[in-house]
Design a protein around this motif. Structure first.
Motif, PDB file in Angstrom:
ATOM      1  N   ASP A 393       0.899  -1.231   0.122  1.00 42.61           N
ATOM      2  CA  ASP A 393      -0.120  -0.010  -0.056  1.00 42.61           C
ATOM      3  C   ASP A 393       0.856   1.225  -0.117  1.00 42.61           C
ATOM      4  OD1 ASP A 393      -2.751   1.294   0.334  1.00 42.61           O
ATOM      5  OD2 ASP A 393      -1.830   1.819   2.316  1.00 42.61           O
ATOM      6  N   TRP A 394       1.967   1.207   0.842  1.00 41.89           N
ATOM      7  CA  TRP A 394       2.891   2.419   0.810  1.00 41.89           C
ATOM      8  C   TRP A 394       3.551   2.655  -0.579  1.00 41.89           C
ATOM      9  CZ3 TRP A 394       5.986   2.779   6.029  1.00 41.89           C
ATOM     10  CH2 TRP A 394       5.096   2.571   6.978  1.00 41.89           C
ATOM     11  N   ARG A 395       3.921   1.512  -1.301  1.00 44.65           N
ATOM     12  CA  ARG A 395       4.633   1.848  -2.463  1.00 44.65           C
ATOM     13  C   ARG A 395       3.487   2.369  -3.531  1.00 44.65           C
ATOM     14  NH1 ARG A 395       7.572  -4.329  -2.954  1.00 44.65           N
ATOM     15  NH2 ARG A 395       9.211  -3.912  -1.434  1.00 44.65           N
ATOM     16  N   GLU A 396       2.076   1.669  -3.452  1.00 40.23           N
ATOM     17  CA  GLU A 396       1.094   2.192  -4.434  1.00 40.23           C
ATOM     18  C   GLU A 396       1.037   3.664  -4.031  1.00 40.23           C
ATOM     19  OE1 GLU A 396      -3.543   1.453  -5.328  1.00 40.23           O
ATOM     20  OE2 GLU A 396      -2.406   0.772  -3.553  1.00 40.23           O
ATOM     21  N   LYS A 397       0.912   4.107  -3.041  1.00 40.10           N
ATOM     22  CA  LYS A 397       0.682   5.440  -2.649  1.00 40.10           C
ATOM     23  C   LYS A 397       1.516   6.402  -3.208  1.00 40.10           C
ATOM     24  CE  LYS A 397      -3.546   5.113  -0.876  1.00 40.10           C
ATOM     25  NZ  LYS A 397      -3.636   3.516  -0.843  1.00 40.10           N
ATOM     26  N   GLY A 398       2.941   5.953  -3.027  1.00 37.05           N
ATOM     27  CA  GLY A 398       4.082   6.687  -3.212  1.00 37.05           C
ATOM     28  C   GLY A 398       4.260   6.838  -4.812  1.00 37.05           C
ATOM     29  N   LEU A 399       4.101   6.119  -5.598  1.00 39.49           N
ATOM     30  CA  LEU A 399       4.007   5.833  -6.972  1.00 39.49           C
ATOM     31  C   LEU A 399       3.147   6.696  -7.422  1.00 39.49           C
ATOM     32  CD1 LEU A 399       4.405   1.958  -7.701  1.00 39.49           C
ATOM     33  CD2 LEU A 399       6.001   3.882  -8.272  1.00 39.49           C
ATOM     34  N   GLN A 400       1.676   6.761  -6.853  1.00 41.05           N
ATOM     35  CA  GLN A 400       0.872   7.600  -7.507  1.00 41.05           C
ATOM     36  C   GLN A 400       1.081   9.036  -7.213  1.00 41.05           C
ATOM     37  OE1 GLN A 400      -2.645   6.397  -5.040  1.00 41.05           O
ATOM     38  NE2 GLN A 400      -3.400   4.732  -6.707  1.00 41.05           N
ATOM     39  N   ALA A 401       1.611   9.418  -5.917  1.00 44.28           N
ATOM     40  CA  ALA A 401       2.194  10.689  -5.616  1.00 44.28           C
ATOM     41  C   ALA A 401       3.424  11.060  -6.389  1.00 44.28           C
ATOM     42  CB  ALA A 401       2.555  10.936  -4.181  1.00 44.28           C
ATOM     43  N   MET A 402       4.030  10.314  -6.772  1.00 41.53           N
ATOM     44  CA  MET A 402       5.486  10.794  -7.953  1.00 41.53           C
ATOM     45  C   MET A 402       4.784  11.096  -9.057  1.00 41.53           C
ATOM     46  SD  MET A 402       8.323   7.991  -6.662  1.00 41.53           S
ATOM     47  CE  MET A 402       9.499   8.749  -7.890  1.00 41.53           C
ATOM     48  N   LEU A 403       4.003  10.251  -9.677  1.00 40.81           N
ATOM     49  CA  LEU A 403       3.181  10.536 -11.052  1.00 40.81           C
ATOM     50  C   LEU A 403       2.461  11.970 -10.963  1.00 40.81           C
ATOM     51  CD1 LEU A 403       1.867   7.172 -12.001  1.00 40.81           C
ATOM     52  CD2 LEU A 403       3.934   8.445 -12.941  1.00 40.81           C
ATOM     53  N   ALA A 404       1.993  12.371  -9.845  1.00 43.14           N
ATOM     54  CA  ALA A 404       1.181  13.496  -9.757  1.00 43.14           C
ATOM     55  C   ALA A 404       1.978  14.791  -9.762  1.00 43.14           C
ATOM     56  CB  ALA A 404       0.397  13.500  -8.676  1.00 43.14           C
ATOM     57  N   MET A 405       3.508  14.242  -9.085  1.00 49.37           N
ATOM     58  CA  MET A 405       4.146  15.584  -8.784  1.00 49.37           C
ATOM     59  C   MET A 405       5.430  15.541  -9.922  1.00 49.37           C
ATOM     60  SD  MET A 405       4.819  14.571  -4.674  1.00 49.37           S
ATOM     61  CE  MET A 405       6.420  15.662  -4.478  1.00 49.37           C
ATOM     62  N   SER A 406       5.090  14.862 -10.916  1.00 54.92           N
ATOM     63  CA  SER A 406       6.178  14.709 -11.795  1.00 54.92           C
ATOM     64  C   SER A 406       6.304  15.690 -12.906  1.00 54.92           C
ATOM     65  CB  SER A 406       6.034  13.581 -12.820  1.00 54.92           C
ATOM     66  OG  SER A 406       4.505  13.637 -13.520  1.00 54.92           O
ATOM     67  N   PRO A 407       5.140  16.759 -12.660  1.00 56.83           N
ATOM     68  CA  PRO A 407       5.577  17.947 -13.490  1.00 56.83           C
ATOM     69  C   PRO A 407       6.261  19.111 -12.984  1.00 56.83           C
ATOM     70  CG  PRO A 407       3.175  17.525 -13.319  1.00 56.83           C
ATOM     71  CD  PRO A 407       3.819  16.546 -12.560  1.00 56.83           C
ATOM     72  N   VAL A 408       6.694  18.722 -11.538  1.00 56.59           N
ATOM     73  CA  VAL A 408       7.808  19.729 -10.867  1.00 56.59           C
ATOM     74  C   VAL A 408       8.839  18.872 -10.629  1.00 56.59           C
ATOM     75  CG1 VAL A 408       5.858  21.409 -10.138  1.00 56.59           C
ATOM     76  CG2 VAL A 408       6.525  19.433  -8.804  1.00 56.59           C
ATOM     77  N   CYS A 409       8.711  17.725 -10.192  1.00 55.39           N
ATOM     78  CA  CYS A 409       9.577  16.804  -9.734  1.00 55.39           C
ATOM     79  C   CYS A 409      10.565  15.764 -10.791  1.00 55.39           C
ATOM     80  CB  CYS A 409       9.362  15.747  -8.781  1.00 55.39           C
ATOM     81  SG  CYS A 409       8.788  16.792  -7.204  1.00 55.39           S
ATOM     82  N   LEU A 410      10.188  16.024 -11.908  1.00 50.18           N
ATOM     83  CA  LEU A 410      10.743  15.228 -12.928  1.00 50.18           C
ATOM     84  C   LEU A 410      12.408  15.090 -12.964  1.00 50.18           C
ATOM     85  CD1 LEU A 410      10.090  12.748 -14.984  1.00 50.18           C
ATOM     86  CD2 LEU A 410       9.566  14.607 -16.848  1.00 50.18           C
ATOM     87  N   GLU A 411      12.831  16.629 -13.034  1.00 52.97           N
ATOM     88  CA  GLU A 411      14.253  16.504 -13.027  1.00 52.97           C
ATOM     89  C   GLU A 411      14.688  16.009 -11.909  1.00 52.97           C
ATOM     90  OE1 GLU A 411      15.854  17.513 -15.762  1.00 52.97           O
ATOM     91  OE2 GLU A 411      13.887  17.892 -16.836  1.00 52.97           O
ATOM     92  N   ARG A 412      14.206  16.179 -10.903  1.00 54.99           N
ATOM     93  CA  ARG A 412      14.882  15.590  -9.485  1.00 54.99           C
ATOM     94  C   ARG A 412      15.090  14.043  -9.598  1.00 54.99           C
ATOM     95  NH1 ARG A 412      14.896  19.358  -5.193  1.00 54.99           N
ATOM     96  NH2 ARG A 412      15.196  21.294  -6.239  1.00 54.99           N
ATOM     97  N   TYR A 413      13.904  13.422 -10.377  1.00 52.27           N
ATOM     98  CA  TYR A 413      13.948  12.177 -10.516  1.00 52.27           C
ATOM     99  C   TYR A 413      15.081  11.390 -11.385  1.00 52.27           C
ATOM    100  CZ  TYR A 413       9.000  12.352  -8.629  1.00 52.27           C
ATOM    101  OH  TYR A 413       7.967  12.530  -7.812  1.00 52.27           O
ATOM    102  N   ARG A 414      15.076  12.134 -12.499  1.00 52.31           N
ATOM    103  CA  ARG A 414      16.101  11.755 -13.650  1.00 52.31           C
ATOM    104  C   ARG A 414      17.556  12.146 -12.908  1.00 52.31           C
ATOM    105  NH1 ARG A 414      13.580  14.816 -18.770  1.00 52.31           N
ATOM    106  NH2 ARG A 414      12.066  13.268 -19.184  1.00 52.31           N
ATOM    107  N   LEU A 415      17.892  12.859 -11.718  1.00 57.68           N
ATOM    108  CA  LEU A 415      19.184  12.825 -11.297  1.00 57.68           C
ATOM    109  C   LEU A 415      19.288  11.910 -10.234  1.00 57.68           C
ATOM    110  CD1 LEU A 415      19.334  17.050 -10.835  1.00 57.68           C
ATOM    111  CD2 LEU A 415      20.478  15.446 -12.629  1.00 57.68           C
ATOM    112  N   ASP A 416      18.375  11.318  -9.708  1.00 58.68           N
ATOM    113  CA  ASP A 416      18.442  10.098  -8.848  1.00 58.68           C
ATOM    114  C   ASP A 416      18.877   8.954  -9.481  1.00 58.68           C
ATOM    115  OD1 ASP A 416      18.252   8.483  -6.487  1.00 58.68           O
ATOM    116  OD2 ASP A 416      16.055   8.819  -6.217  1.00 58.68           O
ATOM    117  N   VAL A 417      20.192   8.597  -9.554  1.00 59.81           N
ATOM    118  CA  VAL A 417      20.600   7.396 -10.062  1.00 59.81           C
ATOM    119  C   VAL A 417      20.027   6.073  -9.339  1.00 59.81           C
ATOM    120  CG1 VAL A 417      22.880   8.460 -11.003  1.00 59.81           C
ATOM    121  CG2 VAL A 417      22.605   7.366  -8.757  1.00 59.81           C
ATOM    122  N   SER A 418      19.681   6.109  -8.165  1.00 61.52           N
ATOM    123  CA  SER A 418      19.270   4.633  -7.701  1.00 61.52           C
ATOM    124  C   SER A 418      17.790   4.474  -7.969  1.00 61.52           C
ATOM    125  CB  SER A 418      19.388   4.724  -6.212  1.00 61.52           C
ATOM    126  OG  SER A 418      18.677   5.738  -5.564  1.00 61.52           O
TER     127      SER A 418
END
Length: 463
Positions: A393-418
């Motif tokens: 459930d935590w992973r599901e909620k985390g993925l949904q939030a990351m997709l919702a925040m992708s307009p502002v967080c996408l560059e930060r995601y790409r910098l995260d090599v892990s």
């Protein structure tokens, strides 16, 4: 001498006549193939048994003889008449005529048929009786006279007791039925009474929480001034009263704009922020966060106030302090919902499918600076931490939030090599779970299949 000779000749004549009669009877018996029964002599007649005979088809002399239908009584046969096979025939020596009646097997069948017909006749109405019954029904169903109608009304009325009498009896038994409005008024008076104990107030708050799930009851609570009492419970020194008051408030706020507006006007949002920002037991924080989430959802005015008064900072501190993660999922879910609301209304504006109400919502949402606050507060990295949990459930909620925040967080995601390594590992795991979850012959759509779809969408955005 002459006389004696005459007598001797007369005796021989009698013997000859008797022999001829015997021969004639034997001949008749052979031709008719019948067993004779001698009729016993009665007064004035011959006393011998009746002669009974079985007449076969060979005895019919004519080509188309008249066939007599025998009954259970003896009847005389006329010359040339025939009888059915199985009938009893006798020669009545008293009258010299043949007689016939039903045979033994025919008699059994005849008696059975008579009984069956009698039973059938008793089980059905006759024509006259049926007409009589129909006529009776028509007369009974005809229009009643005025006196009859009055009598029927009085009879029916006598079966029920007057309402006032029922109320009086119920009041004597202390069983008077209360409406929800009356119950709300009684509970609020008890809650506001100085004589109420802490345990009594906790029980009252539990009953109120059950009632205010209904939209009308929650609005009635507002009109009675109940929100002032509930918000006052948030300031109680007893944590149990704080928790129960927040629970009632959250239930009354859920999808109820009338209550949302009044809570903001009474300063309820600020009180909730204070409770979240100051040390409180975890059980209290959960109920306060529930009330805050109910207030913020679908209410852009409250969202703007929340952001302008450091709401994201308060949530960030809660996120870091929650070692067990019980509050983390609730916080991330709230942020994801608020982002999704704003995206949906913006998408509707782009599709030009807005009405006047939606246009006003779009104007209010445009003043909610959520993306900037998320970026500045470091939420792109905080939400990512939910993927490291072992809870689905935590992973599901985390993925949904990351997709919702992708307009502002996408560059930060790409910098995260892990992150790509983490997503790849999760995909392998949920692919196996989804395969086990699938039912042969059915399509996709299981829980693990949905999580796998979220992983694929996020991985696609990172490319």
């Amino acid at each position: 001498m002459r006389l004696m000779v005459f007598s001797h000749h007369r005796g021989w004549a009698i013997v000859v006549v008797l022999l001829q009669c015997a021969q004639l009877m034997t001949t008749l018996a052979q031709k008719s193939n019948c067993a004779l029964t001698v009729v016993e002599k009665t007064e004035g007649g011959i006393t011998q048994d009746d002669a009974e005979a079985m007449v076969t088809e060979d005895s019919i002399a004519e080509e188309h003889p008249e066939v007599v239908q025998p009954t259970d009584q003896w009847q005389t046969l006329k010359p040339g008449q025939a009888v059915p096979i199985g009938s009893h025939v006798r020669l009545n020596l008293q009258t010299g005529q043949r007689e016939v009646r039903l045979g033994e097997e025919q008699m059994k069948y005849w008696i059975h048929t008579r009984r069956q017909k009698k039973a059938d006749a008793e089980s059905y109405f006759g024509a006259d009786e049926l007409k009589h019954v129909l006529k009776k029904i028509k007369e009974d169903s005809g229009p009643l006279s005025k006196d009859s109608q009055d009598q029927n009304r009085e009879s029916k009325a006598s079966q029920f007791r007057p309402l006032e009498e029922l109320k009086r009896d119920m009041a004597e038994l202390e069983l008077l039925v209360e409406t929800d409005v009356q119950v709300l008024r009684r509970l609020l008076d008890q809650l506001n009474s100085t004589n109420s104990t802490t345990e009594g107030r906790l029980q009252i708050l539990l009953e109120l929480e059950y009632l205010v799930h209904q939209v009308d009851n929650a609005q009635t609570l507002c009109s009675m001034g109940g929100l002032k009492i509930i918000l006052g419970g948030l300031n109680s020194s007893d944590y149990r009263l704080q928790e129960s008051s927040a629970f009632v408030l959250g239930s009354a706020l859920a999808s109820n704009p009338t209550v949302q507006v009044e809570v903001v006007e009474r300063g309820g949002l600020q009180k909730l922020l204070v409770l979240l920002a100051t040390p409180r037991p975890l059980s209290v924080k959960k109920k306060v966060l529930f009330a805050a989430a109910s207030l913020l959802r679908h209410f852009p005015y409250a969202q703007r106030y929340f952001l302008s008064h450091g709401g994201l900072q308060v949530l960030s501190e809660l996120f870091h302090a929650d070692a067990r993660g019980a509050l983390r999922v609730r916080i991330v879910t709230l942020l994801s919902d608020i982002i999704t609301e704003k995206e949906l209304i913006s998408q509707a504006a782009a599709d030009q499918t807005l009405d006047s109400t939606d246009e006003e919502l779009l104007r209010q949402y445009s003043k909610v600076s959520l993306y900037e606050g998320l970026l500045e507060g470091g939420w792109c990295s905080l939400v990512r931490e939910l993927l490291d949990s072992t809870e689905h459930d935590w992973r599901e909620k985390g993925l949904q939030a990351m997709l919702a925040m992708s307009p502002v967080c996408l560059e930060r995601y790409r910098l995260d090599v892990s992150l790509p390594v983490c997503l790849g590992s999760l995909k392998v795991q949920y692919q196996k779970l989804a395969n086990r979850e699938r039912t042969p012959g059915e399509g996709n759509g299981g829980y693990f299949e949905e999580i796998l779809d979220l992983l694929n969408m996020l991985e696609l955005k990172l490319k």
